[in-house]
Design a protein around this motif. Structure first.
Motif, PDB file in Angstrom:
ATOM      1  N   GLY A   7      -3.215  -5.713  -0.138  1.00  0.00           N
ATOM      2  CA  GLY A   7      -2.027  -6.572   0.053  1.00  0.00           C
ATOM      3  C   GLY A   7      -2.875  -7.445   1.052  1.00  0.00           C
ATOM      4  O   GLY A   7      -3.774  -7.935   0.699  1.00  0.00           O
ATOM      5  N   GLY A   8      -1.882  -7.963   1.812  1.00  0.00           N
ATOM      6  CA  GLY A   8      -2.208  -8.944   2.608  1.00  0.00           C
ATOM      7  C   GLY A   8      -2.716  -8.305   4.160  1.00  0.00           C
ATOM      8  O   GLY A   8      -4.003  -8.387   4.269  1.00  0.00           O
ATOM      9  N   THR A   9      -2.328  -7.968   5.231  1.00  0.00           N
ATOM     10  CA  THR A   9      -2.291  -7.050   6.501  1.00  0.00           C
ATOM     11  C   THR A   9      -3.533  -6.334   6.676  1.00  0.00           C
ATOM     12  O   THR A   9      -4.360  -6.734   7.014  1.00  0.00           O
ATOM     13  CB  THR A   9      -1.309  -6.955   7.361  1.00  0.00           C
ATOM     14  N   GLY A  10      -3.219  -4.848   5.716  1.00  0.00           N
ATOM     15  CA  GLY A  10      -4.273  -3.939   6.121  1.00  0.00           C
ATOM     16  C   GLY A  10      -5.190  -4.168   5.088  1.00  0.00           C
ATOM     17  O   GLY A  10      -6.365  -3.874   5.436  1.00  0.00           O
ATOM     18  N   ASP A  35       5.085  -9.937  -3.406  1.00  0.00           N
ATOM     19  CA  ASP A  35       5.832 -10.537  -2.014  1.00  0.00           C
ATOM     20  C   ASP A  35       5.915 -11.840  -2.818  1.00  0.00           C
ATOM     21  O   ASP A  35       7.023 -13.057  -1.844  1.00  0.00           O
ATOM     22  CB  ASP A  35       5.394 -10.426  -0.693  1.00  0.00           C
ATOM     23  N   ASP A  47       0.122 -12.312   0.430  1.00  0.00           N
ATOM     24  CA  ASP A  47      -0.722 -12.182  -0.127  1.00  0.00           C
ATOM     25  C   ASP A  47      -1.911 -12.489  -0.276  1.00  0.00           C
ATOM     26  O   ASP A  47      -3.158 -12.184   0.376  1.00  0.00           O
ATOM     27  CB  ASP A  47      -0.492 -10.507  -0.210  1.00  0.00           C
ATOM     28  N   SER A 193      -3.674  -0.360   2.340  1.00  0.00           N
ATOM     29  CA  SER A 193      -2.589  -1.447   2.383  1.00  0.00           C
ATOM     30  C   SER A 193      -1.388  -0.452   2.417  1.00  0.00           C
ATOM     31  O   SER A 193      -1.764   0.768   1.272  1.00  0.00           O
ATOM     32  CB  SER A 193      -3.022  -2.464   1.075  1.00  0.00           C
ATOM     33  N   ASN A 194       0.223  -0.847   1.913  1.00  0.00           N
ATOM     34  CA  ASN A 194       1.492  -0.256   1.508  1.00  0.00           C
ATOM     35  C   ASN A 194       1.213   0.372   0.727  1.00  0.00           C
ATOM     36  O   ASN A 194       1.267  -0.385  -0.742  1.00  0.00           O
ATOM     37  CB  ASN A 194       2.461  -0.631   2.224  1.00  0.00           C
ATOM     38  N   SER A 223      -6.729   5.200   3.498  1.00  0.00           N
ATOM     39  CA  SER A 223      -5.036   5.513   3.628  1.00  0.00           C
ATOM     40  C   SER A 223      -5.499   4.688   4.761  1.00  0.00           C
ATOM     41  O   SER A 223      -5.274   4.592   5.216  1.00  0.00           O
ATOM     42  CB  SER A 223      -4.956   7.153   4.327  1.00  0.00           C
ATOM     43  N   VAL A 226      -1.867   7.553   8.723  1.00  0.00           N
ATOM     44  CA  VAL A 226      -3.173   8.134   9.427  1.00  0.00           C
ATOM     45  C   VAL A 226      -2.033   8.987  10.671  1.00  0.00           C
ATOM     46  O   VAL A 226      -0.978   8.798  12.185  1.00  0.00           O
ATOM     47  CB  VAL A 226      -3.881   7.369  10.095  1.00  0.00           C
ATOM     48  N   ALA A 230       2.811   5.145   8.620  1.00  0.00           N
ATOM     49  CA  ALA A 230       1.341   4.602   8.552  1.00  0.00           C
ATOM     50  C   ALA A 230       0.745   3.241  10.153  1.00  0.00           C
ATOM     51  O   ALA A 230       2.191   4.046  11.358  1.00  0.00           O
ATOM     52  CB  ALA A 230       2.557   3.356   8.375  1.00  0.00           C
ATOM     53  N   VAL A 231       0.246   3.308  10.217  1.00  0.00           N
ATOM     54  CA  VAL A 231      -0.693   2.333  10.779  1.00  0.00           C
ATOM     55  C   VAL A 231       0.230   1.277  11.210  1.00  0.00           C
ATOM     56  O   VAL A 231       0.230   0.853  12.573  1.00  0.00           O
ATOM     57  CB  VAL A 231      -2.270   2.195  10.802  1.00  0.00           C
ATOM     58  N   ILE A 288      -9.074   3.237  11.660  1.00  0.00           N
ATOM     59  CA  ILE A 288      -8.284   1.958  12.610  1.00  0.00           C
ATOM     60  C   ILE A 288      -9.080   0.953  12.784  1.00  0.00           C
ATOM     61  O   ILE A 288     -10.537   0.633  13.390  1.00  0.00           O
ATOM     62  CB  ILE A 288      -7.384   2.925  14.048  1.00  0.00           C
ATOM     63  N   MET A 289      -8.928  -0.156  12.660  1.00  0.00           N
ATOM     64  CA  MET A 289      -9.819  -0.799  12.732  1.00  0.00           C
ATOM     65  C   MET A 289      -9.035  -1.750  13.975  1.00  0.00           C
ATOM     66  O   MET A 289      -8.065  -2.911  13.919  1.00  0.00           O
ATOM     67  CB  MET A 289      -9.880  -2.164  11.089  1.00  0.00           C
TER      68      MET A 289
HETATM   69  P1  GDP Z   1       1.492  -6.254   2.923  1.00  0.00           P
HETATM   70  O1  GDP Z   1       0.985  -7.225   1.688  1.00  0.00           O
HETATM   71  O2  GDP Z   1       0.817  -7.842   4.669  1.00  0.00           O
HETATM   72  O3  GDP Z   1       2.450  -5.460   3.462  1.00  0.00           O
HETATM   73  O4  GDP Z   1       0.213  -5.784   3.676  1.00  0.00           O
HETATM   74  P2  GDP Z   1      -0.820  -4.238   3.357  1.00  0.00           P
HETATM   75  O5  GDP Z   1      -0.027  -3.839   2.540  1.00  0.00           O
HETATM   76  O6  GDP Z   1      -2.378  -4.633   2.884  1.00  0.00           O
HETATM   77  O7  GDP Z   1      -0.860  -3.331   4.805  1.00  0.00           O
HETATM   78  C1  GDP Z   1       0.141  -3.357   5.258  1.00  0.00           C
HETATM   79  C2  GDP Z   1      -0.568  -1.252   5.494  1.00  0.00           C
HETATM   80  O8  GDP Z   1      -1.793  -1.589   5.626  1.00  0.00           O
HETATM   81  C3  GDP Z   1       0.171  -0.451   6.343  1.00  0.00           C
HETATM   82  O9  GDP Z   1       0.374   0.061   5.251  1.00  0.00           O
HETATM   83  C4  GDP Z   1      -0.267  -0.378   6.947  1.00  0.00           C
HETATM   84  O10 GDP Z   1      -0.067   1.416   7.369  1.00  0.00           O
HETATM   85  C5  GDP Z   1      -1.481  -0.514   6.995  1.00  0.00           C
HETATM   86  N1  GDP Z   1      -3.088  -0.716   7.924  1.00  0.00           N
HETATM   87  C6  GDP Z   1      -3.345  -1.569   9.165  1.00  0.00           C
HETATM   88  N2  GDP Z   1      -3.975  -1.925   9.416  1.00  0.00           N
HETATM   89  C7  GDP Z   1      -5.012  -0.477   9.045  1.00  0.00           C
HETATM   90  C8  GDP Z   1      -5.701  -0.109  10.145  1.00  0.00           C
HETATM   91  O11 GDP Z   1      -6.402  -0.153  11.177  1.00  0.00           O
HETATM   92  N3  GDP Z   1      -6.321   1.403   9.405  1.00  0.00           N
HETATM   93  C9  GDP Z   1      -5.883   2.089   8.547  1.00  0.00           C
HETATM   94  N4  GDP Z   1      -6.453   2.875   7.918  1.00  0.00           N
HETATM   95  N5  GDP Z   1      -4.759   1.595   7.988  1.00  0.00           N
HETATM   96  C10 GDP Z   1      -4.430   0.450   8.752  1.00  0.00           C
END
Ligand code: GDP
Length: 319
Positions: A7-10, A35, A47, A193-194, A223, A226, A230-231, A288-289
């Motif tokens: 996905g995007g952020t994680g 999204d 994303d 990612s979520n 995962s 954590v 969710a992180v 955890i990043m």
């Molecule tokens: P979105 O499309 O912007 O929602 O992005 P993602 O689905 O890629 O990222 C969101 C997910 O990344 C969430 O479920 C967070 O729990 C997870 N996440 C964010 N930062 C971290 C991290 O540093 N470590 C881990 N393990 N998970 C993370």
């Protein structure tokens, strides 16, 4: 060859680590487009944009989305014109949305537009949308049937969630190259990612889940849960709404039909021990990043664990 589902952020943080240790020509990134939204008449793919900006070194690290050092003059002016402003598109970010919308209006597919944008941004890794068809993540809440961005950005994911669905998925096809990238990979990585709103939309495109089940590639997931939460963001709430435990066991369940290895945080070592009893391979490592180095360390650790023979994959790595 490594294929990532994200996905995007994680996901973008993980991909940032990965791109430091994998040659771009060996990397294919399949991105969630559930999204996507029309914003001020422009086609926005949050994303795809986050991943592209990350790969181009343009992603805002503070915000985790959008272009770094961006300005918001257009957003302000649109507000003055009485237009909605809850989705914060920056000025430089808007250029991507305008360009993509132009390419689509010219008859290009989303994957062609994505390739064009990636090439203009100097990105060497292959970035693929999950599908060229419109698949829309819809979140059913007591306040109504919301698009993901309405639920997440406009309403700050405060609404109780009754269910999540992927409108259009059953008629969608994987974008060109997606199935091949899963089939021919040595390793498929699911970014942290979520699971419900970033990975599940990809898996909902007919053929993708089957390709994962049938692929001879090793398949590993990191995962995003954590210590039982969710992180960031609503992954926990959404997993619970879908009937999954908010734990590493819940993540393993989510992907159980194709997953070879689950990478979990060292904090979850006791839960990992339990999960191993079910036959799942689990690798513990700091996930955890916070810093740039954390991203590279996690990517390395996930890659090493995934490529090791099964017996060695169960070793618990202490931080
Ligand atoms: P979105 O499309 O912007 O929602 O992005 P993602 O689905 O890629 O990222 C969101 C997910 O990344 C969430 O479920 C967070 O729990 C997870 N996440 C964010 N930062 C971290 C991290 O540093 N470590 C881990 N393990 N998970 C993370």
């Amino acid at each position: 060859m490594i294929t990532v589902l994200t996905g995007g952020t994680g996901g973008a943080k993980f991909v940032d680590g990965l791109r430091q240790i994998v040659r771009p020509e060996d990397l294919t990134i399949i991105v969630n487009t559930g999204d996507d939204l029309l914003w001020w008449g422009l086609y926005v793919s949050p994303d795809l944009d986050s991943i592209a900006y990350m790969l181009a070194g343009k992603l805002s690290q503070e915000r985790g989305w959008g272009v770094k050092s961006d300005t918001f003059f257009c957003l302000h002016a649109m507000g003055q014109l009485g237009q909605p402003t809850w989705f914060h598109a920056g000025d430089r970010d808007l250029a991507t949305h305008v360009f993509r919308s132009k390419l689509l209006a010219d008859g290009k597919t989303l994957s062609e537009a994505t390739a064009e944008i990636a090439s203009r941004l100097g990105i060497k890794a292959r970035v693929l949308p999950m599908s060229d068809s419109r698949v829309e993540t819809r979140v059913l809440t007591p306040a109504g049937d919301l698009s993901f961005e309405e639920y997440f950005v406009q309403r700050w994911y405060q609404d109780p969630v009754e269910s999540v669905r992927f409108a259009g998925a059953s008629d969608a096809e994987p974008a060109p190259g997606v199935i091949e990238a899963i089939r021919s990979a040595d390793l498929v990585l699911l970014a942290p990612s979520n699971p419900v709103t970033s990975i599940a939309p990809i898996l909902a495109v007919p053929g993708i889940r089957e390709a994962l089940r049938e692929s001879r590639a090793r398949i590993a997931a990191v995962s995003p849960i954590v210590g039982g939460a969710a992180v960031t963001g609503p992954a926990g709430t959404l997993m619970a709404a879908q009937g999954f435990a908010v734990s590493i066991a819940g993540v393993a369940d989510f992907y159980q039909d194709f997953l070879d290895l689950l990478v979990v945080d060292s904090e979850d070592a006791p839960a990992a021990e339990e999960l191993r009893k079910t036959g799942m391979r689990v690798h513990c490592t700091p996930t955890i990043m916070r810093k740039y180095e954390d991203r590279i360390a996690l990517a390395k650790s996930a890659l090493d664990a995934a490529m090791q023979p099964p017996s060695a994959q169960d070793a618990v790595e202490r931080p």
